[in-house]
Write a protein that holds these residues in place. Structure first.
Motif, mmCIF file in Angstrom:
data_model
loop_
_atom_site.group_PDB
_atom_site.id
_atom_site.type_symbol
_atom_site.label_atom_id
_atom_site.label_comp_id
_atom_site.label_asym_id
_atom_site.label_seq_id
_atom_site.Cartn_x
_atom_site.Cartn_y
_atom_site.Cartn_z
ATOM 1 N N CYS B 111 -5.031 -6.294 27.644
ATOM 2 C CA CYS B 111 -6.338 -6.868 27.332
ATOM 3 C C CYS B 111 -6.234 -7.535 25.965
ATOM 4 O O CYS B 111 -5.721 -6.937 25.015
ATOM 5 N N CYS B 114 -10.899 -10.290 23.634
ATOM 6 C CA CYS B 114 -11.461 -11.597 23.282
ATOM 7 C C CYS B 114 -12.767 -11.453 22.496
ATOM 8 O O CYS B 114 -13.533 -10.501 22.712
ATOM 9 N N PRO B 117 -15.444 -12.424 25.632
ATOM 10 C CA PRO B 117 -14.740 -11.931 26.827
ATOM 11 C C PRO B 117 -15.424 -12.318 28.140
ATOM 12 O O PRO B 117 -16.593 -11.964 28.357
ATOM 13 N N CYS B 119 -14.927 -11.099 30.995
ATOM 14 C CA CYS B 119 -15.216 -9.891 31.786
ATOM 15 C C CYS B 119 -16.580 -9.305 31.429
ATOM 16 O O CYS B 119 -17.269 -8.745 32.274
ATOM 17 N N SER B 128 -18.824 -3.492 31.477
ATOM 18 C CA SER B 128 -17.822 -4.127 30.614
ATOM 19 C C SER B 128 -18.547 -4.552 29.358
ATOM 20 O O SER B 128 -19.495 -5.320 29.431
ATOM 21 N N CYS B 149 -15.085 -8.448 37.080
ATOM 22 C CA CYS B 149 -14.402 -8.638 35.799
ATOM 23 C C CYS B 149 -12.913 -8.894 35.990
ATOM 24 O O CYS B 149 -12.290 -9.606 35.199
ATOM 25 N N CYS B 153 -10.950 -12.167 34.388
ATOM 26 C CA CYS B 153 -10.006 -12.042 33.269
ATOM 27 C C CYS B 153 -8.854 -13.039 33.428
ATOM 28 O O CYS B 153 -8.135 -12.990 34.419
ATOM 29 N N TYR B 155 -6.136 -13.053 31.964
ATOM 30 C CA TYR B 155 -4.844 -12.448 31.617
ATOM 31 C C TYR B 155 -4.371 -11.419 32.636
ATOM 32 O O TYR B 155 -3.356 -10.780 32.410
ATOM 33 N N ASN B 156 -5.100 -11.240 33.715
ATOM 34 C CA ASN B 156 -4.746 -10.212 34.699
ATOM 35 C C ASN B 156 -4.619 -8.851 34.036
ATOM 36 O O ASN B 156 -3.745 -8.057 34.388
ATOM 37 N N ARG B 158 -6.674 -6.332 33.855
ATOM 38 C CA ARG B 158 -7.438 -5.183 34.331
ATOM 39 C C ARG B 158 -6.903 -4.661 35.649
ATOM 40 O O ARG B 158 -6.365 -5.433 36.455
ATOM 41 N N SER B 181 -8.737 -0.933 31.675
ATOM 42 C CA SER B 181 -7.801 -1.816 30.980
ATOM 43 C C SER B 181 -7.519 -1.212 29.612
ATOM 44 O O SER B 181 -8.105 -0.192 29.243
ATOM 45 N N THR B 237 -8.955 -14.660 20.943
ATOM 46 C CA THR B 237 -8.449 -13.322 21.270
ATOM 47 C C THR B 237 -8.176 -12.485 20.025
ATOM 48 O O THR B 237 -7.835 -13.014 18.966
#
Lengths: 389, 244
Positions: B111, B114, B117, B119, B128, B149, B153, B155-156, B158, B181, B237
């Protein structure tokens, strides 16, 4: 003007109960599937950390989108003042509510915590499109219910409310479908879902699939009663379907061209349209050929008149289901791009694949079964079916 | 008359019993909520924003030790029934090779905490959420398991708990049917310690307050520009990298 009488559907009790028992059988299987998934966890499904929404979501969103479109016949009669459609407004609204109920139940029962429904109803994050959709769906039941009351009740109050409720229902459907499309549209990381086109695509598709579903159900109802549906309404429905097919085709075409040439989402377009295996097949064969090309040929060719509306409607619905499968599953199958212009490898568990498991299939069929169950009871106990149209 | 009095007495006793049972059932919930609202004496402040700077050039194993430390600290990733792609995954090692230069870099991805975020934006119930100090968390008590969420995301980062769990770490509770996450080892940070992954790669990672100009992380970020993954999304981030 000829007055329309309405009646409860005239079928034998034996037939009525055998339909209900069959549907109840599916519902029992779906309930078993739900409790199995709920007690074991989602490891018994084909869903995973990459494809987090599977077949139940495809079917649920299919039912929700169809619900919005199925109410279109009522809107055509009231908002657009087309008298030919007016006798069918009641069926249209009850079908829409039944479909929405089926769709919502499937979404609810596929949650990781279906037992926390009360939390979903009491904790709202108003930044979330999902939270807005919960309100839109709840509102749909209330508005369509009131609209149905204004059509069915003969009091002066009901008559006064009829037109405003019809307009409210029309606008609400519009927002609801756009809202459902936006669930995907706001996902910035997923290139296949672009907000610009998802909302209009969902609106157009809902009109197409919803009208097809309504046509099929109406034909079935008349067949059950041993009556013939008038050629006038049949040809009007066929024209509506053709028009919707053209609009959906144009929007889909625009969406893919825009994604590929303007937005620069070439990788995901190539992936879904060429490299995604079953999903690619579903796009070309399911959505394009079965859902768009064959129905328009069937509806336009004068030589294949016999039961062409029923066949075309079935094909359109199958195509619509494929379309949502391609959007929902296909969009998740494409790996996220962390580093542009680089080849990426990942340690751990990020294989991206999906195939639905039996419990998911049963739960999804349960959504269809509850829709039909509620609708069957409604047409049997309420005066929804026109007696002389 | 006596009988009537007796019945009244029984009735009072019965109602009293119900009231006591209801009270006993509700009390832990009420107390939990009160205790949970302010677990430590101090409230979390938005004057602090926790962040992490990872120097990929100094990561000899590309982040394997960091991922392993996270796994050990929180106990994810060994769920007996889940398929590999269904296992918990709070952090993973990603290797990318630039197409033009063939330059290969490995880094841990978790994670990214961010500032904006996605999510948090999409979560229907507010489960979240971002703490005032910038840590993005999931409230397991109100997560309904919709997985929205996870799709949001970029960034994958979660994962979803796909099965019932046993022998969980008391400081890192996980629950079937909820999303989880990296929580930046919030239990350690609140106790004044560093996240487990930072301790596992102390030479390569700096953890600290991004809002404090005198902190090591802020000074380091000023000295050499650090990169964000998918900076184009404008999420600002809390996890930054050198060498990507």
């Amino acid at each position: 003007m000829q007055r329309t009488d309405f009646h409860e559907i005239e079928i034998s009790s034996r037939r009525f109960y055998s339909i209900l028992v069959t549907l109840a059988g599916v519902l029992v299987a779906a309930a078993y599937a739900f409790f199995y998934m709920e007690s074991q966890g989602h490891f018994v499904t084909g869903m995973n950390n990459q494809v987090v929404w599977g077949l139940p979501h495809v079917v649920a969103i299919f039912l929700i989108v169809t619900a919005s479109g199925a109410a279109n016949v009522a809107s055509l009669g009231s908002v657009f003042n087309k008298p030919a459609y007016q006798p069918y407004g009641r069926i249209s609204l009850v079908l829409a509510m039944s479909l929405l109920l089926g769709g919502l139940l499937v979404i609810l029962l596929d949650l990781g915590h279906a037992d926390r429904l009360i939390i979903a109803m009491t904790h709202f994050n108003f930044d979330s499109v999902f939270a807005w959709n919960i309100l839109l769906y709840s509102g749909f039941f209330v508005i369509m219910g009131l609209y149905l009351w204004s059509i069915m009740d003969r009091t002066a109050t009901a008559k006064r409310c009829y037109q405003p409720l019809a307009y409210l229902g029309f606008v609400w459907r519009f927002i609801l479908t756009a809202g459902t499309g936006s669930i995907f549209g706001v996902l910035v990381a997923r290139e296949y879902y672009d907000i610009l086109m998802m909302a209009p695509l969902f609106i157009a598709s809902s009109y197409l699939i919803g009208t097809a579903c309504f046509s099929l159900v109406l034909l079935l109802l008349y067949k059950l009663e041993g009556r013939q549906l008038s050629e006038v309404i049949k040809s009007r429905l066929a024209i509506s379907l053709c028009l919707c097919i053209v609009v959906v085709t144009l929007i889909e075409l625009a969406r893919h061209l825009l994604n590929y040439f303007i937005m620069g989402y070439t990788a995901v377009e190539v992936f879904v349209l060429r490299d995604a295996g079953a999903v690619t097949l579903m796009f070309w064969l399911g959505q394009v050929v079965i859902g768009l090309v064959l129905p328009i040929i069937l509806l336009y060719l004068p030589s294949v008149k016999r039961s062409r509306l029923a066949i075309a409607s079935t094909l359109i619905m199958l195509g619509g289901l494929c379309q949502l499968y391609v959007i929902i599953i296909g969009g998740q199958l494409q790996p996220l791009r962390l580093f542009p212009n680089a080849v990426t490898e990942t340690s751990g568990n990020l294989d991206i694949a999906y195939s639905a498991s039996l419990p998911e299939l049963m739960l999804s069929l349960g959504g269809v079964a509850i829709t039909l169950f509620v609708f069957t009871i409604a047409v049997k106990v309420l005066r929804l079916t026109p007696a002389n149209s | 008359m006596t009988n009537v009095n007796l019945i009244d007495r029984y009735r009072r006793k019965f109602l009293g019993g119900i009231a006591a049972a209801t009270g006993a059932a509700l009390a832990p919930g009420i107390l939990l909520r009160e205790a949970g609202a302010n677990p430590h004496d101090q409230a979390v402040s938005n004057k602090v924003r926790w962040g992490m700077l990872i120097d990929t050039n100094k990561l000899k194993d590309g982040g394997d030790a960091m991922v392993a430390a996270c796994k050990k600290e929180h106990g994810w990733g060994d769920e007996p029934n889940s398929k590999p792609e269904q296992q918990g995954q709070w952090a993973r090692k990603v290797t990318f090779q630039d197409k033009a230069s063939d330059h290969k870099v490995s880094l841990p991805v978790m994670c990214q905490h961010c500032e904006e975020p996605p999510c948090v934006d999409v979560c229907p119930t507010g489960a979240s959420f971002k703490r005032d100090d910038g840590i993005v968390l999931v409230d397991k008590h109100i997560c309904i398991g919709c997985r929205y969420c996870m799709t949001a995301c970029p960034y994958n980062a979660r994962s979803f708990v796909h099965e019932n769990l046993e022998n969980q770490k008391p400081h890192s509770p996980r629950g079937i049917g909820t999303v989880e996450s990296c929580n930046l080892c919030v239990h350690r940070v609140d106790a004044g310690k560093q996240p487990a992954c930072v301790e596992a790669a102390a030479d390569a990672v700096i953890f600290g307050d991004l809002n404090d100009p005198s902190s090591t992380i802020s000074k380091s970020l000023k000295k050499y520009e650090a990169q964000q993954i998918r900076a184009d999304l404008g999420l600002n981030t809390g996890v930054r990298y050198w060498g990507i």
